[in-house]
Design a protein around this motif. Structure first.
Motif, PDB file in Angstrom:
ATOM      1  N   VAL A  54      43.101  36.896  40.624  1.00 57.44           N
ATOM      2  CA  VAL A  54      44.197  37.587  41.399  1.00 57.44           C
ATOM      3  C   VAL A  54      44.814  36.516  41.844  1.00 57.44           C
ATOM      4  CG1 VAL A  54      44.580  38.880  43.481  1.00 57.44           C
ATOM      5  CG2 VAL A  54      42.815  39.765  41.935  1.00 57.44           C
ATOM      6  N   GLN A 105      46.944  38.117  35.514  1.00 57.65           N
ATOM      7  CA  GLN A 105      46.527  38.475  36.726  1.00 57.65           C
ATOM      8  C   GLN A 105      47.433  39.221  37.734  1.00 57.65           C
ATOM      9  OE1 GLN A 105      46.953  35.527  35.590  1.00 57.65           O
ATOM     10  NE2 GLN A 105      45.149  34.221  35.566  1.00 57.65           N
ATOM     11  N   PRO A 106      47.148  40.160  38.459  1.00 53.58           N
ATOM     12  CA  PRO A 106      48.049  40.485  39.497  1.00 53.58           C
ATOM     13  C   PRO A 106      48.410  39.693  40.414  1.00 53.58           C
ATOM     14  CG  PRO A 106      45.711  41.414  40.011  1.00 53.58           C
ATOM     15  CD  PRO A 106      45.846  40.654  38.635  1.00 53.58           C
ATOM     16  N   ASP A 127      53.751  41.478  42.005  1.00 55.22           N
ATOM     17  CA  ASP A 127      53.477  43.000  41.653  1.00 55.22           C
ATOM     18  C   ASP A 127      53.281  43.769  43.020  1.00 55.22           C
ATOM     19  OD1 ASP A 127      53.125  42.362  38.926  1.00 55.22           O
ATOM     20  OD2 ASP A 127      51.314  41.152  39.599  1.00 55.22           O
ATOM     21  N   ILE A 202      43.543  43.791  49.788  1.00 56.40           N
ATOM     22  CA  ILE A 202      44.065  44.003  48.730  1.00 56.40           C
ATOM     23  C   ILE A 202      43.633  43.209  47.517  1.00 56.40           C
ATOM     24  CG2 ILE A 202      46.339  44.334  47.388  1.00 56.40           C
ATOM     25  CD1 ILE A 202      47.744  44.809  50.194  1.00 56.40           C
ATOM     26  N   ASN A 205      40.056  44.452  46.552  1.00 54.65           N
ATOM     27  CA  ASN A 205      40.283  45.742  45.837  1.00 54.65           C
ATOM     28  C   ASN A 205      40.623  45.043  44.343  1.00 54.65           C
ATOM     29  OD1 ASN A 205      41.936  47.572  44.206  1.00 54.65           O
ATOM     30  ND2 ASN A 205      41.717  48.915  46.034  1.00 54.65           N
ATOM     31  N   LEU A 206      41.670  44.426  44.040  1.00 56.70           N
ATOM     32  CA  LEU A 206      41.923  44.084  42.640  1.00 56.70           C
ATOM     33  C   LEU A 206      40.900  43.134  42.146  1.00 56.70           C
ATOM     34  CD1 LEU A 206      45.753  43.212  43.600  1.00 56.70           C
ATOM     35  CD2 LEU A 206      44.772  45.264  42.296  1.00 56.70           C
ATOM     36  N   LYS A 209      38.182  45.198  40.102  1.00 62.04           N
ATOM     37  CA  LYS A 209      38.855  46.055  38.995  1.00 62.04           C
ATOM     38  C   LYS A 209      38.435  45.225  37.830  1.00 62.04           C
ATOM     39  CE  LYS A 209      40.773  49.689  41.546  1.00 62.04           C
ATOM     40  NZ  LYS A 209      40.135  49.488  42.622  1.00 62.04           N
ATOM     41  N   VAL A 214      43.514  45.935  34.619  1.00 59.86           N
ATOM     42  CA  VAL A 214      44.516  45.498  35.481  1.00 59.86           C
ATOM     43  C   VAL A 214      45.635  44.940  34.664  1.00 59.86           C
ATOM     44  CG1 VAL A 214      45.046  43.793  37.250  1.00 59.86           C
ATOM     45  CG2 VAL A 214      42.966  45.257  37.395  1.00 59.86           C
ATOM     46  N   LYS A 218      49.670  46.366  34.081  1.00 58.96           N
ATOM     47  CA  LYS A 218      51.072  45.465  34.524  1.00 58.96           C
ATOM     48  C   LYS A 218      51.830  45.553  33.235  1.00 58.96           C
ATOM     49  CE  LYS A 218      51.618  41.588  36.221  1.00 58.96           C
ATOM     50  NZ  LYS A 218      51.470  40.042  37.044  1.00 58.96           N
TER      51      LYS A 218
END
Ligand code: ACO
Length: 271
Positions: A54, A105-106, A127, A202, A205-206, A209, A214, A218
């Protein structure tokens, strides 16, 4: 983990979360040609970094980013050879528009303060964008006899309603994060005291996952956003084939009563 040192940005990594901090606080983190070179090189490196699952982008000091460096990016660039101008413009556009959205990655934008002009494109490229309620946003170009050019206009037309985008582009009025949230420029405005905590929640959370899922979210989202419905449907099918080629471990775990998908992520294996 990324070892390279960059002139204009700081990079930190902890447990899969990489934080990029624009580090020109004395210039309110305005984007100089060197910052564009650094961001392009850094993101190109992070794309392949196994320790980065992330990414958070933020600014040092009281500013997120004061837009393009009005001296170095505009005044000084005017007298540079065409080759240099083209290189800097391309890198500038590329990392904020194409690269962030195609990162596996987010990417979370943590908007800690001033956010002007070209910095809007960083916010929209991320994002997820979360801002301190008292962060100040503005399309200031008209204030210095110009207009939100190039990719800034594109993000305005793509991501905001005309009556919001044109109002702020024409007036150059500043607005706070609550208004940025109302007009859809950011995901969420939070009290300044909670900005770190909320961003971390946040990110956590990511991090919990499955990265394959993920990345697929995207891909499907951005291809759909930028394609016509037929092409988008086909691409979504291809993404789906790739994701399911490894089986359906999450659904299997649900079947085995190991977790409830409605309430959180399945246990995926780190590769
Ligand atoms: N480009 C170059 N230098 C900048 C920029 C910028 N965008 N923004 C701030 N700086 C520099 C100032 O020149 C000053 O440098 P100096 O100390 O060497 O003189 C330093 O940062 C501090 O700036 P101040 O104006 O003194 O800081 P203050 O906190 O009072 O105000 C603010 C902050 C509101 C962000 C103000 O600096 C400002 O209006 N900056 C310009 C913002 C802008 O219009 N950006 C859009 C650029 S156009 C585009 O992005 C397409």
């Amino acid at each position: 983990m990324v070892e390279t040192k960059y002139e204009t940005v700081l990079v930190g990594n902890e447990n899969g979360l990489t934080t990029i901090t624009f580090n020109r606080p004395e210039k309110r983190n305005a984007m100089s040609p060197q910052l564009h070179r650094d961001m392009y090189a850094l993101l190109s490196e992070l794309r392949y970094d196994k320790d980065t699952r992330v990414i958070v982008i933020t600014g040092a000091g009281e500013s997120f980013c004061a837009g393009q460096d009005l001296k170095q990016y505009f005044l000084e660039m005017d007298s540079q050879p065409e080759r240099v101008r083209d290189e800097v413009r391309t890198l500038s556009r590329y990392w904020r528009n194409e690269i962030i959205r195609t990162m596996p990655q987010p990417v979370i934008g943590k908007i800690n303060g001033w956010c002007f002009g070209g910095a809007f494109t960083i916010v929209t490229a991320c994002d997820i964008a979360i801002a301190a309620e008292d962060a100040v946003f503005g399309l200031s170009e008209v204030n210095f006899g110009n207009f939100p050019g190039g990719e800034v206009t594109t993000v305005l037309t793509e991501q905001l309603q005309p009556k919001h985008a044109l109002f702020y582009a024409l007036t150059g009025n500043t607005f706070n994060a609550k208004e940025a949230e109302r007009i859809g420029l950011i995901t969420k405005a939070v009290p300044r005291a909670d900005l770190d905590k909320e961003t971390m929640a946040i990110a956590k959370n990511l991090l919990g996952k499955d990265p394959v899922a993920v990345k697929a979210v995207k891909e499907a989202w951005y291809y759909t956003f930028y394609s016509n419905p037929d092409v988008a449907y086909e691409i979504s099918g291809l993404v789906s084939q790739r994701v399911n080629a490894r089986g359906r471990p999450g659904i299997q775990q649900f079947k085995d009563k190991q977790y409830r998908p409605g309430l959180g992520a399945y246990k995926w294996e780190k590769k």
